[in-house]
Motif scaffolding. Structure first.
Motif, PDB file in Angstrom:
ATOM      1  N   PRO A   1      17.300  43.205   1.670  1.00  0.00           N
ATOM      2  CA  PRO A   1      16.760  44.520   2.035  1.00  0.00           C
ATOM      3  C   PRO A   1      17.030  44.872   3.492  1.00  0.00           C
ATOM      4  O   PRO A   1      16.720  45.976   3.935  1.00  0.00           O
ATOM      5  N   LEU A   2      17.587  43.931   4.247  1.00  0.00           N
ATOM      6  CA  LEU A   2      17.862  44.091   5.675  1.00  0.00           C
ATOM      7  C   LEU A   2      16.579  44.406   6.448  1.00  0.00           C
ATOM      8  O   LEU A   2      16.537  45.287   7.301  1.00  0.00           O
ATOM      9  N   GLN A   3      15.551  43.645   6.149  1.00  0.00           N
ATOM     10  CA  GLN A   3      14.302  43.698   6.894  1.00  0.00           C
ATOM     11  C   GLN A   3      14.103  42.346   7.572  1.00  0.00           C
ATOM     12  O   GLN A   3      14.428  41.306   7.001  1.00  0.00           O
ATOM     13  N   PRO A   4      13.562  42.335   8.797  1.00  0.00           N
ATOM     14  CA  PRO A   4      13.391  41.071   9.513  1.00  0.00           C
ATOM     15  C   PRO A   4      12.164  40.305   9.023  1.00  0.00           C
ATOM     16  O   PRO A   4      11.205  40.877   8.500  1.00  0.00           O
ATOM     17  N   ALA A   5      12.205  39.008   9.216  1.00  0.00           N
ATOM     18  CA  ALA A   5      11.044  38.169   8.952  1.00  0.00           C
ATOM     19  C   ALA A   5      10.047  38.308  10.098  1.00  0.00           C
ATOM     20  O   ALA A   5      10.418  38.658  11.217  1.00  0.00           O
ATOM     21  N   PRO A   6       8.763  38.022   9.831  1.00  0.00           N
ATOM     22  CA  PRO A   6       7.781  38.021  10.927  1.00  0.00           C
ATOM     23  C   PRO A   6       8.084  36.909  11.926  1.00  0.00           C
ATOM     24  O   PRO A   6       8.957  36.062  11.715  1.00  0.00           O
ATOM     25  N   SER A   7       7.330  36.910  13.010  1.00  0.00           N
ATOM     26  CA  SER A   7       7.470  35.824  13.976  1.00  0.00           C
ATOM     27  C   SER A   7       7.042  34.506  13.346  1.00  0.00           C
ATOM     28  O   SER A   7       6.221  34.475  12.424  1.00  0.00           O
ATOM     29  N   LEU A   8       7.608  33.425  13.854  1.00  0.00           N
ATOM     30  CA  LEU A   8       7.227  32.104  13.370  1.00  0.00           C
ATOM     31  C   LEU A   8       5.748  31.837  13.646  1.00  0.00           C
ATOM     32  O   LEU A   8       5.221  32.277  14.659  1.00  0.00           O
ATOM     33  N   PRO A   9       5.104  31.091  12.730  1.00  0.00           N
ATOM     34  CA  PRO A   9       5.599  30.542  11.471  1.00  0.00           C
ATOM     35  C   PRO A   9       5.555  31.601  10.366  1.00  0.00           C
ATOM     36  O   PRO A   9       4.734  32.504  10.396  1.00  0.00           O
TER      37      PRO A   9
ATOM     38  N   TRP B   1      22.208  40.004  12.281  1.00  0.00           N
ATOM     39  CA  TRP B   1      22.668  41.372  12.029  1.00  0.00           C
ATOM     40  C   TRP B   1      22.804  42.052  13.378  1.00  0.00           C
ATOM     41  O   TRP B   1      21.887  41.996  14.198  1.00  0.00           O
ATOM     42  N   ASP B   2      23.951  42.712  13.614  1.00  0.00           N
ATOM     43  CA  ASP B   2      24.183  43.323  14.929  1.00  0.00           C
ATOM     44  C   ASP B   2      23.709  44.769  15.016  1.00  0.00           C
ATOM     45  O   ASP B   2      23.888  45.425  16.045  1.00  0.00           O
ATOM     46  N   GLY B   3      23.103  45.303  13.957  1.00  0.00           N
ATOM     47  CA  GLY B   3      22.544  46.653  13.982  1.00  0.00           C
ATOM     48  C   GLY B   3      23.474  47.727  13.455  1.00  0.00           C
ATOM     49  O   GLY B   3      23.050  48.860  13.259  1.00  0.00           O
ATOM     50  N   SER B   4      24.739  47.396  13.206  1.00  0.00           N
ATOM     51  CA  SER B   4      25.675  48.375  12.656  1.00  0.00           C
ATOM     52  C   SER B   4      25.655  48.302  11.136  1.00  0.00           C
ATOM     53  O   SER B   4      24.816  47.625  10.535  1.00  0.00           O
ATOM     54  N   ALA B   5      26.576  49.010  10.490  1.00  0.00           N
ATOM     55  CA  ALA B   5      26.621  49.034   9.028  1.00  0.00           C
ATOM     56  C   ALA B   5      26.703  47.616   8.470  1.00  0.00           C
ATOM     57  O   ALA B   5      27.465  46.786   8.962  1.00  0.00           O
ATOM     58  N   CYS B   6      25.915  47.346   7.463  1.00  0.00           N
ATOM     59  CA  CYS B   6      25.892  46.026   6.829  1.00  0.00           C
ATOM     60  C   CYS B   6      25.949  46.202   5.317  1.00  0.00           C
ATOM     61  O   CYS B   6      24.997  46.701   4.727  1.00  0.00           O
ATOM     62  N   PRO B   7      27.116  45.846   4.692  1.00  0.00           N
ATOM     63  CA  PRO B   7      28.279  45.231   5.339  1.00  0.00           C
ATOM     64  C   PRO B   7      29.198  46.282   5.953  1.00  0.00           C
ATOM     65  O   PRO B   7      29.162  47.454   5.572  1.00  0.00           O
TER      66      PRO B   7
ATOM     67  N   SER C   1      31.766  41.489   9.208  1.00  0.00           N
ATOM     68  CA  SER C   1      31.514  40.804  10.478  1.00  0.00           C
ATOM     69  C   SER C   1      30.191  41.195  11.123  1.00  0.00           C
ATOM     70  O   SER C   1      29.821  40.628  12.157  1.00  0.00           O
ATOM     71  N   SER C   2      29.452  42.140  10.544  1.00  0.00           N
ATOM     72  CA  SER C   2      28.275  42.688  11.217  1.00  0.00           C
ATOM     73  C   SER C   2      26.974  41.968  10.870  1.00  0.00           C
ATOM     74  O   SER C   2      25.988  42.109  11.590  1.00  0.00           O
ATOM     75  N   CYS C   3      26.951  41.212   9.775  1.00  0.00           N
ATOM     76  CA  CYS C   3      25.682  40.629   9.350  1.00  0.00           C
ATOM     77  C   CYS C   3      25.937  39.428   8.440  1.00  0.00           C
ATOM     78  O   CYS C   3      27.011  39.301   7.843  1.00  0.00           O
ATOM     79  N   PHE C   4      24.938  38.562   8.385  1.00  0.00           N
ATOM     80  CA  PHE C   4      24.995  37.373   7.533  1.00  0.00           C
ATOM     81  C   PHE C   4      26.273  36.564   7.782  1.00  0.00           C
ATOM     82  O   PHE C   4      26.933  36.108   6.868  1.00  0.00           O
ATOM     83  N   THR C   5      26.585  36.415   9.072  1.00  0.00           N
ATOM     84  CA  THR C   5      27.647  35.498   9.466  1.00  0.00           C
ATOM     85  C   THR C   5      27.074  34.134   9.831  1.00  0.00           C
ATOM     86  O   THR C   5      27.798  33.142   9.852  1.00  0.00           O
ATOM     87  N   GLU C   6      25.778  34.095  10.157  1.00  0.00           N
ATOM     88  CA  GLU C   6      25.044  32.857  10.395  1.00  0.00           C
ATOM     89  C   GLU C   6      23.726  32.944   9.648  1.00  0.00           C
ATOM     90  O   GLU C   6      23.001  33.932   9.778  1.00  0.00           O
ATOM     91  N   PHE C   7      23.391  31.904   8.904  1.00  0.00           N
ATOM     92  CA  PHE C   7      22.128  31.932   8.157  1.00  0.00           C
ATOM     93  C   PHE C   7      21.861  30.572   7.534  1.00  0.00           C
ATOM     94  O   PHE C   7      22.768  29.750   7.371  1.00  0.00           O
ATOM     95  N   TYR C   8      20.608  30.355   7.189  1.00  0.00           N
ATOM     96  CA  TYR C   8      20.212  29.197   6.407  1.00  0.00           C
ATOM     97  C   TYR C   8      20.231  29.588   4.937  1.00  0.00           C
ATOM     98  O   TYR C   8      19.967  30.746   4.592  1.00  0.00           O
TER      99      TYR C   8
ATOM    100  N   THR D   1      27.125  28.442   9.929  1.00  0.00           N
ATOM    101  CA  THR D   1      27.344  28.928  11.286  1.00  0.00           C
ATOM    102  C   THR D   1      28.697  29.588  11.481  1.00  0.00           C
ATOM    103  O   THR D   1      29.002  30.041  12.589  1.00  0.00           O
ATOM    104  N   GLU D   2      29.497  29.641  10.429  1.00  0.00           N
ATOM    105  CA  GLU D   2      30.792  30.290  10.538  1.00  0.00           C
ATOM    106  C   GLU D   2      31.219  30.806   9.172  1.00  0.00           C
ATOM    107  O   GLU D   2      30.642  30.446   8.147  1.00  0.00           O
ATOM    108  N   VAL D   3      32.217  31.672   9.192  1.00  0.00           N
ATOM    109  CA  VAL D   3      32.760  32.241   7.968  1.00  0.00           C
ATOM    110  C   VAL D   3      34.265  32.040   7.994  1.00  0.00           C
ATOM    111  O   VAL D   3      34.945  32.470   8.930  1.00  0.00           O
ATOM    112  N   ASN D   4      34.791  31.375   6.969  1.00  0.00           N
ATOM    113  CA  ASN D   4      36.227  31.138   6.841  1.00  0.00           C
ATOM    114  C   ASN D   4      36.720  31.805   5.564  1.00  0.00           C
ATOM    115  O   ASN D   4      36.249  31.474   4.470  1.00  0.00           O
ATOM    116  N   ASN D   5      37.666  32.760   5.737  1.00  0.00           N
ATOM    117  CA  ASN D   5      38.171  33.511   4.571  1.00  0.00           C
ATOM    118  C   ASN D   5      37.023  34.128   3.778  1.00  0.00           C
ATOM    119  O   ASN D   5      37.010  34.116   2.549  1.00  0.00           O
ATOM    120  N   ASN D   6      36.055  34.658   4.535  1.00  0.00           N
ATOM    121  CA  ASN D   6      34.873  35.319   3.968  1.00  0.00           C
ATOM    122  C   ASN D   6      34.002  34.363   3.166  1.00  0.00           C
ATOM    123  O   ASN D   6      33.192  34.785   2.353  1.00  0.00           O
TER     124      ASN D   6
END
Length: 277
Positions: free
Chosen positions: A126-134, A160-166, A171-178, A201-206
């Protein structure tokens, strides 16, 4: 629940303060207005909602005189989506499947997503942020027509860098995630589920890639049907602990300090994959 505090300001002989809560920083959609007397803080009991990013501002009152509004402050509340009336902002944010996938709303109050081919993946958010930890992420999830090594799961602490996603090159979002991957297996006449936790932590060939924090661990689902709904929970704590639960039973944990600094209010979503070796 969150607490908002401010410095005494605005007018002489202050008799109270007015606080506005809105879903936008221009306060075009004010959802609540609060009043206090001479206190300079207020605790707001906010329900979890899909509009979990809120903006607040305060002004002083002296009788009928009103001071100027303060600059807005942003608060991230708890998020909840029951899919009662559509997908809202849930949509594809990253995939290598081209157009060979579907994301649909079902009128019984659920989201259904499907990959058409092998060796593909799909992230929906939904491109909404999580609350502060925890914070805790809960997802009630089910597979349909599962085959060996078909997976679904949860992603969190994403960028997410704030631009169109995707955007065009993803390259604008979900390039690093758990990523918590939940995999169905058929092996040596057995059917079972297992999970893996990764920090990508990286994206190779998408294709997202990174470190495996917890390698495949089998989980006990008793004699439940493989297509049933199961509730998975992830706790992300202030000390960097990531705890994983299945139906409120803890099935794994690991400490990873990068979760505290990479994207502490990061974005979350769900993932589907059709193979993982």
């Amino acid at each position: 629940t969150f607490t908002v505090s401010w410095n005494a300001q605005g007018l002489a002989n202050v008799t109270g303060y007015e606080i506005q809560e809105a879903t936008d920083e221009n306060f075009n959609n004010v959802v609540n207005t609060y009043s206090v007397t001479t206190e300079t803080s207020i605790t707001i009991d906010g329900d979890a909602t899909r509009d979990n990013v809120r903006f607040l501002r305060v002004r002083a009152k002296s009788g009928n005189d009103l001071g100027q509004w303060s600059a807005p402050a942003m608060v991230i509340n708890n998020y909840r989506e029951g899919f009662g009336n559509g997908l809202q902002t849930w949509q594809m944010r990253r995939t290598d499947a081209g157009d060979d996938f579907t994301v649909e709303w079902k009128d019984e109050g659920s989201m259904q997503f499907k990959l058409d081919d092998d060796d593909d993946y799909l992230i929906i958010s939904p491109l909404q942020p999580a609350p502060s930890l925890p914070y805790r992420i809960e997802a009630n999830m089910s597979g349909r027509d599962l085959q060996d090594r078909h997976m679904y799961g949860i992603v969190f602490a994403a960028d997410w860098d704030g631009s169109a996603c995707p955007n065009n090159d993803f390259s604008s979002c979900f390039t690093e995630f758990y990523e918590l991957r939940i995999q169905y297996r058929e092996l040596n006449g057995r059917e079972f589920f297992e999970y893996k936790l990764k920090r990508n932590t990286e994206v190779n060939n998408n294709q997202p890639d990174g470190e495996t924090l917890i390698d495949w661990i089998e989980v006990d689902i008793d004699d439940d049907d493989k297509n049933d709904y199961f509730e998975w929970q992830i706790d992300v704590e202030l000390d960097g602990d990531i705890k994983i639960y299945l139906e409120n039973n803890r099935v794994g944990a690991i400490r990873d300090n990068d979760v505290l600094t990479s994207n502490p209010n990061g974005y979350f979503g769900v993932v589907a994959l059709t193979r993982d070796e």
